[in-house]
Scaffold this active site. Sequence first.
Site, PDB file in Angstrom:
ATOM      1  CG  ASP A 105      -0.225  -0.150   2.545  1.00 26.19           C
ATOM      2  OD1 ASP A 105       0.931  -0.623   2.544  1.00 26.19           O
ATOM      3  OD2 ASP A 105      -0.813   0.199   3.576  1.00 26.19           O
ATOM      4  CD  GLU A 188       9.080  -1.659  11.053  1.00 25.89           C
ATOM      5  OE1 GLU A 188       8.939  -1.965  12.271  1.00 25.89           O
ATOM      6  OE2 GLU A 188       8.153  -1.205  10.347  1.00 25.89           O
TER       7      GLU A 188
HETATM    8  C1  UGA Z   1       3.266  -0.512   9.353  1.00 27.78           C
HETATM    9  C2  UGA Z   1       4.626  -0.904   8.751  1.00 27.78           C
HETATM   10  O1  UGA Z   1       4.927  -0.095   7.630  1.00 27.78           O
HETATM   11  C3  UGA Z   1       4.532  -2.363   8.325  1.00 27.78           C
HETATM   12  O2  UGA Z   1       5.679  -2.719   7.607  1.00 27.78           O
HETATM   13  C4  UGA Z   1       4.332  -3.173   9.571  1.00 27.78           C
HETATM   14  O3  UGA Z   1       4.249  -4.536   9.223  1.00 27.78           O
HETATM   15  C5  UGA Z   1       3.038  -2.735  10.213  1.00 27.78           C
HETATM   16  O4  UGA Z   1       3.008  -1.337  10.455  1.00 27.78           O
HETATM   17  C6  UGA Z   1       2.869  -3.428  11.541  1.00 27.78           C
HETATM   18  O5  UGA Z   1       3.678  -3.121  12.429  1.00 27.78           O
HETATM   19  O6  UGA Z   1       1.966  -4.242  11.715  1.00 27.78           O
HETATM   20  P1  UGA Z   1       0.801  -0.435   8.244  1.00 27.78           P
HETATM   21  O7  UGA Z   1       0.525   0.444   7.091  1.00 27.78           O
HETATM   22  O8  UGA Z   1       0.321  -0.020   9.583  1.00 27.78           O
HETATM   23  O9  UGA Z   1       2.363  -0.696   8.294  1.00 27.78           O
HETATM   24  O10 UGA Z   1       0.304  -1.932   7.991  1.00 27.78           O
HETATM   25  P2  UGA Z   1      -0.371  -2.580   6.696  1.00 27.78           P
HETATM   26  O11 UGA Z   1       0.006  -1.832   5.466  1.00 27.78           O
HETATM   27  O12 UGA Z   1      -1.791  -2.803   6.987  1.00 27.78           O
HETATM   28  O13 UGA Z   1       0.342  -4.001   6.647  1.00 27.78           O
HETATM   29  C7  UGA Z   1       1.704  -4.172   6.308  1.00 27.78           C
HETATM   30  C8  UGA Z   1       1.831  -5.207   5.185  1.00 27.78           C
HETATM   31  O14 UGA Z   1       1.351  -6.475   5.638  1.00 27.78           O
HETATM   32  C9  UGA Z   1       1.035  -4.852   3.927  1.00 27.78           C
HETATM   33  O15 UGA Z   1       1.798  -5.166   2.782  1.00 27.78           O
HETATM   34  C10 UGA Z   1      -0.209  -5.724   4.020  1.00 27.78           C
HETATM   35  O16 UGA Z   1      -0.734  -6.102   2.764  1.00 27.78           O
HETATM   36  C11 UGA Z   1       0.292  -6.934   4.801  1.00 27.78           C
HETATM   37  N1  UGA Z   1      -0.735  -7.545   5.682  1.00 27.78           N
HETATM   38  C12 UGA Z   1      -1.525  -6.771   6.483  1.00 27.78           C
HETATM   39  C13 UGA Z   1      -0.890  -8.920   5.697  1.00 27.78           C
HETATM   40  O17 UGA Z   1      -0.189  -9.641   4.973  1.00 27.78           O
HETATM   41  N2  UGA Z   1      -1.848  -9.474   6.531  1.00 27.78           N
HETATM   42  C14 UGA Z   1      -2.651  -8.723   7.324  1.00 27.78           C
HETATM   43  O18 UGA Z   1      -3.516  -9.291   8.039  1.00 27.78           O
HETATM   44  C15 UGA Z   1      -2.489  -7.333   7.290  1.00 27.78           C
HETATM   45 MN    MN Z   2       0.647   0.095   5.123  1.00 29.20          MN
END
Ligand code: UGA
Ligand code: MN
Length: 244
Positions: A105, A188
């Site tokens: 995203d 991270e």
């Molecule tokens: C932030 C950080 O940028 C992420 O790299 C980190 O993993 C996340 O917080 C965290 O600490 O959980 P954020 O935008 O809050 O990111 O999180 P998302 O974009 O919703 O998810 C990170 C990535 O994991 C995305 O590529 C998303 O597609 C993936 N994801 C999310 C999954 O594979 N499974 C899920 O249930 C939710």
């Molecule tokens: Mn994100």
Amino acid sequence: PMLYIITPTYRRPEQIAELTRLAQTLMHVKNIHWLVIEDATQKTWQVTQLLERTGIKFEHLIAPMPEDLKKKKGLKPRGVSNREKGINWVRNHTTDGVLYFADDDNTYDIQIFHEMRFTKKVSMWPVGLCTGYGVSSPIVKNGVFQGFYDGWVAGRKFPVDMAGFAVNIKFLLQRPAAKMPYKPGFEEDGFLQSLAPFEPKEIELRADNCTKIYVWHTQTKKNSPAGALDAKYNSTNLLHLKRF
Ligand code: UGA
Ligand code: MN
């Protein structure tokens, strides 16, 4: 060097839109191997179809979040099972190159891929739209690393965002214990600390000594739930939609 780009993704209404934007950014970058890893028990066929249309060299893998974590309430370690799967794929399929974690995203200027390609250990650069501070970045003075600027330091040794660093794969392979922890908010830092011995002063500064922003931590707004269904616009009227 080849760039290995690990993208965690999961099924939701926005998935194909996010991956289309990212794919069409990556289509402008040469010498990449894109590892798209779904948090799912089955590959989503719409994702496979999209990947095949890009012409990018890719792997489409699955790595579901462990059941106990999925059931837990509150913050979950999103994308960790996916990234761990990607790290292991890299360990088993290449001996060199550069690794980058690109969430599905975020918004990427293709310049960031040029910036990271020649990474000897770990390179870093600013990430825009990250936390309430607006940017997360190494602090640099006269070309020298001074510390970190981040809206949520929380005692982390490396208070940085996932989109803000890349790792040399030879360097990674010399560290067989390197892994990402299932610890929300500390993914991270945990990963970067597991690359020990490695100190912040060794960070290779990119993006013109961290003065430029080439990646943004954008987040897609969810649609609000539909109101009462108007019979005239019943969804059976949409059966002509073939793609996706
Ligand atoms: C932030 C950080 O940028 C992420 O790299 C980190 O993993 C996340 O917080 C965290 O600490 O959980 P954020 O935008 O809050 O990111 O999180 P998302 O974009 O919703 O998810 C990170 C990535 O994991 C995305 O590529 C998303 O597609 C993936 N994801 C999310 C999954 O594979 N499974 C899920 O249930 C939710
Ligand atoms: Mn994100």
